[in-house]
Enzyme design. Structure first.
Site, PDB file in Angstrom:
ATOM      1  N   ASP A  63      -9.484   0.796   4.737  1.00 43.35           N
ATOM      2  CA  ASP A  63      -8.912  -0.064   5.776  1.00 43.35           C
ATOM      3  C   ASP A  63      -7.665  -0.757   5.250  1.00 43.35           C
ATOM      4  OD1 ASP A  63     -11.175   0.687   7.008  1.00 43.35           O
ATOM      5  OD2 ASP A  63     -12.134  -1.279   7.028  1.00 43.35           O
ATOM      6  N   ASP A  65      -6.436  -3.670   5.459  1.00 45.76           N
ATOM      7  CA  ASP A  65      -6.503  -5.124   5.503  1.00 45.76           C
ATOM      8  C   ASP A  65      -6.952  -5.607   4.138  1.00 45.76           C
ATOM      9  OD1 ASP A  65      -9.149  -4.381   5.416  1.00 45.76           O
ATOM     10  OD2 ASP A  65      -9.667  -5.123   7.406  1.00 45.76           O
ATOM     11  N   TYR A 275     -13.270   2.747  15.219  1.00 45.47           N
ATOM     12  CA  TYR A 275     -13.837   1.753  14.299  1.00 45.47           C
ATOM     13  C   TYR A 275     -13.955   0.402  15.007  1.00 45.47           C
ATOM     14  CZ  TYR A 275     -14.686  -0.705   9.916  1.00 45.47           C
ATOM     15  OH  TYR A 275     -15.242  -1.452   8.908  1.00 45.47           O
ATOM     16  N   CYS A 840      -0.994   5.731 -20.798  1.00 39.47           N
ATOM     17  CA  CYS A 840      -1.400   4.410 -20.302  1.00 39.47           C
ATOM     18  C   CYS A 840      -0.205   3.479 -20.156  1.00 39.47           C
ATOM     19  CB  CYS A 840      -2.434   3.781 -21.237  1.00 39.47           C
ATOM     20  SG  CYS A 840      -3.892   4.788 -21.524  1.00 39.47           S
ATOM     21  N   CYS A 862      -2.803   6.686 -28.744  1.00 39.77           N
ATOM     22  CA  CYS A 862      -3.027   5.564 -27.820  1.00 39.77           C
ATOM     23  C   CYS A 862      -3.754   4.437 -28.540  1.00 39.77           C
ATOM     24  CB  CYS A 862      -3.854   6.037 -26.615  1.00 39.77           C
ATOM     25  SG  CYS A 862      -4.284   4.719 -25.452  1.00 39.77           S
ATOM     26  N   CYS A 870      -6.440   7.290 -23.706  1.00 44.34           N
ATOM     27  CA  CYS A 870      -5.988   8.565 -23.180  1.00 44.34           C
ATOM     28  C   CYS A 870      -5.851   9.556 -24.341  1.00 44.34           C
ATOM     29  CB  CYS A 870      -4.661   8.412 -22.437  1.00 44.34           C
ATOM     30  SG  CYS A 870      -3.256   8.028 -23.500  1.00 44.34           S
TER      31      CYS A 870
END
Length: 925
Positions: A63, A65, A275, A840, A862, A870
């Site tokens: 959504d 929002d 919805y 990263c 890393c 990573c």
């Protein structure tokens, strides 16, 4: 592309497990306790992890929002935990039409962290405030009054909702009726009877009314002063949002808000409705898309409104008109509308579907039209008026049967005409009290005062019903004794703001400032936690007022103190013998140690108690052996009656939280019963967040282990087992690799493997890190999780710590690692500005290899630890910090290598540092 889904929020906030004991935890402590998000549904989490492992991109179609952004970040957290190289994108759309979805796909962007943080802040504030006040109220009232057996909850939205109901109740109850007077004038002609309304409407003074009435009677004629004729429209409704759906269902279908949303959610899951949780009341669809939805309604003969829908689609009829534009757009979902035929539905689902469908068709129709006539007249210097109307075009009213608009004809009066009234009377009436709050009015009031959202209003109303604060009959809300008592009590204590909407509305405004970037998450949380902490402190000091007011509504409980054991153990304060008693109410019996001399109750857990014959070295109370009610002969642990509910500072981890200390939780060195549980490290397992602690068996003195506190709550398997007979001591120094406390293991010659002694000091002890240790034939067993490189343990030995920062270095003659470890690997000095960045987006660490083939050779890797790291790797000799080196399709700097094949020997080329995207380019090209 793989598409999967979640069901609402994936995570929820919770306090540490130790705080779940209401009696043993101080209420105010919850203002400060750390909170963490845990996954509610392990199956959904597992599915996300499984899909994320092999993915390159994560696109969140949640959504659009605040709640949707927060759920997005919950999904992101889970997916990145197994694949930190994922590229995260966010799709933003307002409807599920092809045009909107394609547009969202073409404009993918980054998720909105600030909106997510606003939701995190609201959740944390609500959890802290609700938990503190709920626990305090419940414990205070439930044990004092009969009839209060449920949780007496408080919520920053729930309490103002109750306040609206109580406020209207007192307006209704305290209303004093008042008599009023009005003049009624009527005119009857052939076939019609017309009532003229007095312009003053009503007056409350009888003498004045009588004088005016007398003038009208003396005049005896009504002179028509003015006649107006005009066209009048009755507007069709705006598109349907959630709050309006709840109000319409309450008014026309007699559905409660919770029932309405439950049915609407079901229809959405059956794909016949859009919805149902949206604030949007305007359509962004094209006319063609709207007419396709109308066509669905027109082609199902089971719909009684199908003929009207067909007529809307007929160009010749000219009935269709684009829907009105409302004032709200949450940018997340379109207004609620039917998406498929609902002819197969029955019962309440059919009724709600019909309401939504008729509303949608009404939105796409024209306004109703009428011709209105208004007549103004004068009699005895008093003004009167009447009106009539003729419907010209019903339009949307033909399908929207919930609105009423009818013809009302009157004679054809002309300006200047004088008529003789058939009757002129002076009538009396009485004012009526405002009605108790109906559900439709409660929903509108909450929406107007920003209490809850379109998604939560129904839940807040349901909560005050479930808690027994209100009763509902015929959709009318009446507060119960408990609801009235709580609101009145906080009002009398001077905290009426807790039941008024202003405080919540102010908080919502501050949350909006997080979204705009003007305030931070931590700042807003700290502000409201501090504000409510002050309120709670004052409320506690005035608790007698709350008790007094509730006592007007509820009879006091009979608190019974029954002696179970006449002589139990010795009180550490006075040296006298104390009793085991049951105290409290019939519904909530509490076992306690009672000192007859001091007259003080010390709460105890449920169980069977016997004196240990041993005094606690901290408080001198005699320690008790504790057994279960089911197995009274089997002692499970010991406790001190005083320390159990008053843990001494420094002698127990999180002593302010625990508030229920048993002897095995104590770390006091001189007490033989102390379990000496001590924190070693924070559990590195994701979604755990509890502490790893060193413990000693409460049954034997020669068994030690490290366990996770998360085992009791969610079966976290992380543990470390030590050889039986070895004595383990926690040291203050930390392992440089990952920060866990070092331990000193004291082996016993003749008991443990003789070959182990070659790694020990002359006293057969060794200082080590449990997660780095690789010797002793695996007898130091790490279970459930092994940090560091994939499939192995960390390899940085204690011996690699510079001696000035590691005074324990001399305790290890050999150090950790292999039997003949050779020179320990040394971490290269920190490089700044010249190191590459990994996937990263962090500057890499420069390290030195210690393998036989590459010992002494430096490489970049890393800097993250464990599974968060990573797979970036490049030899330092092959990395050239050249500004002209291209970036791969991962948008990262490439590594430079030199070809060794016969055809291209010596040529330099650039390639993806991770090897994931397969990028390759000759530098001389």
């Amino acid at each position: 592309m793989v598409v999967t889904s979640v069901s609402g929020h994936l995570m929820e906030l919770e306090f540490p497990a130790e705080t779940k004991n209401w009696r043993a935890t101080s209420d105010a402590v919850l203002f400060d306790q750390p909170v963490r998000k845990i996954v509610k549904d392990a199956a959904i989490e597992k599915n996300l992890m499984q899909e994320a492992r092999n993915a390159t991109h994560l696109v969140c179609w949640l959504d659009c929002d605040r709640e949707g952004e927060n759920i997005s970040y919950e999904v992101i957290q889970v997916c990145l935990s197994v694949n930190p190289r994922l590229r995260v994108l966010r799709a933003r759309f307002s409807s599920l039409t092809q045009r909107d979805l394609q547009g969202a796909l073409n404009t993918l962007g980054a998720p909105d962290e600030k909106s997510s943080l606003a939701v995190d802040a609201r959740q944390e504030i609500d959890l802290r405030i609700g938990s503190v006040f709920t626990r305090w109220q419940t414990k205070l009232l439930r044990e004092r009054f009969q009839g209060i057996q449920k949780i007496v909850s408080y919520g920053p939205c729930q309490f103002p909702t109750l306040g609206f109901v109580v406020s209207r109740y007192w307006e209704h109850k305290g209303f004093t009726p008042e008599q009023f007077h009005f003049i009624s004038l009527e005119h009857k002609t052939d076939g019609s009877f017309v009532k003229f309304k007095w312009a003053r409407d009503r007056i409350y003074d009888l003498t004045s009314a009588a004088l005016m009435y007398q003038r009208c009677c003396e005049d005896g004629q009504l002179k028509i002063k003015k006649v107006t004729r005009k066209s009048k429209s009755k507007w069709r409704p705006v598109p349907l949002a959630t709050v309006e759906l709840q109000k319409l269902a309450a008014r026309h279908l007699r559905f409660g808000s919770e029932k309405t949303m439950r049915i609407a959610e079901t229809l959405y899951q059956e794909t016949v409705l859009s919805y149902p949780r949206t604030e949007t009341d305007l359509f962004t669809m094209t006319d063609g898309e709207l007419q396709n939805l109308i066509k669905i309604q027109a082609t199902d003969d089971n719909h009684t409104w199908a003929p009207y829908a067909s007529n809307l689609l007929n160009p010749a009829a000219n009935k269709y008109q684009r829907p009105r534009v409302g004032r709200h757009d949450d940018k997340a979902h379109p207004p609620i509308h039917p998406t498929k035929s609902g002819g197969h539905l029955t019962g309440d689902k059919k009724l709600l579907y019909e309401l939504v469908s008729r509303h949608f068709l009404a939105c796409c129709s024209k306004d109703a039209l009428a011709d209105e006539v208004v007549v103004y007249g004068e009699c005895g210097e008093e003004d009167f008026s009447t009106s009539g109307q003729t419907i010209v075009a019903k339009n949307y009213l033909e399908v929207y049967t919930y609105d009423r608009w009818s013809d009302s004809t009157i004679p054809n009066y002309e300006e200047g005409e004088i008529i003789t009234p058939t009757s002129c009377t002076l009538n009396d009436g009485t004012t009526t009290a405002p009605p108790l709050l109906a559900e439709v009015d409660l929903i509108a009031t909450m929406d107007r005062n920003q209490i809850g959202t379109d998604a939560t209003i129904a839940q807040h109303i349901k909560t005050i019903k479930d808690r027994g604060y209100v009763t509902v009959e015929n959709m009318i809300y009446t507060p119960t004794k408990l609801g009235l008592a709580l609101v009145e009590a906080y009002d009398v204590m001077g905290f009426a703001a807790l039941s008024l909407p202003k405080l919540r509305a102010a908080m919502e405004a501050d949350l909006s400032q997080i979204v705009s970037g003007r305030r931070s998450h931590g700042d807003v949380v700290a502000t409201y936690v501090s504000r409510y902490r002050e309120i709670f402190s004052e409320v506690q000091s005035k608790k007698s007022l709350l008790v007094d007011i509730v006592s007007r509504w509820y009879p006091a409980s009979e608190v019974v103190v029954r002696v179970v054991t006449e002589v139990l153990s010795v009180c550490g304060s006075c040296g006298q013998k104390g009793q085991l008693v049951d105290s409290g109410t019939d519904e909530d019996v509490q076992q306690s140690f009672k000192c007859v001399h001091c007259d003080i109750l010390h709460p105890l857990p449920r169980g069977v108690f016997r004196p240990k014959g041993f005094s606690c070295p901290l408080c001198n109370f005699e320690v008790l052996d504790v057994a279960s009610d089911k197995t009274p002969d089997k002692v499970t642990h010991q406790l001190c009656p005083h320390c159990f509910s008053n843990p001494p500072a420094g002698e127990i981890e999180n002593h302010a939280v625990m508030g229920s200390m048993r002897c095995f939780q104590c770390v006091h060195e001189s007490c033989a019963l102390a379990g000496k549980t001590q924190k070693v490290w924070s559990c590195p397992n994701r979604n755990c967040g509890q502490d790893l602690s060193l413990s000693r068996s409460k049954h034997t003195d020669d068994t030690y282990w490290i366990g996770c506190k998360g085992y009791k709550t969610h079966k976290c398997p992380h543990s470390v087992n030590f050889p039986r007979g070895a004595v383990v001591t926690l040291l203050p120094q930390k392992c440089p690799a990952h920060g866990a406390s070092l331990v000193k293991i004291q082996f016993r010659f003749g008991v443990h493997n003789a070959e182990w002694m070659m790694y020990c000091e002359p006293d057969f002890s060794v200082v080590t890190c449990c997660w780095c240790e690789q010797r002793f034939d695996g007898s130091i067993q790490v279970k459930g999780y092994q940090p560091g490189t994939r499939g192995g343990r960390l390899h940085t030995p204690v011996g690699s710590i510079p001696s000035q920062s590691n005074p324990l270095q001399q305790l290890n003659r050999v150090g950790l690692g292999a039997r003949n470890p050779g020179p320990p690997p040394q971490r290269a000095p920190e490089q700044t500005g010249s190191a590459p960045k990994c996937a990263c987006n962090l500057e890499c660490d420069l390290r030195t290899a210690n393998t036989e083939a590459n010992r002494g050779r430096q490489f970049f890797i890393c800097k993250k630890g464990g599974d968060q790291k990573c797979n970036f790797f490049v030899w330092a000799s092959e990395y050239i910090p050249d500004q002209n080196i291209p970036r791969c399709t991962c948008n990262e700097s490439c590594i430079v290598k030199t070809a060794a094949t016969e055809a291209n020997k010596g040529r330099r080329f650039a390639k993806c540092a991770t090897g994931k995207c397969g990028f390759f380019e000759w530098l001389n090209q």
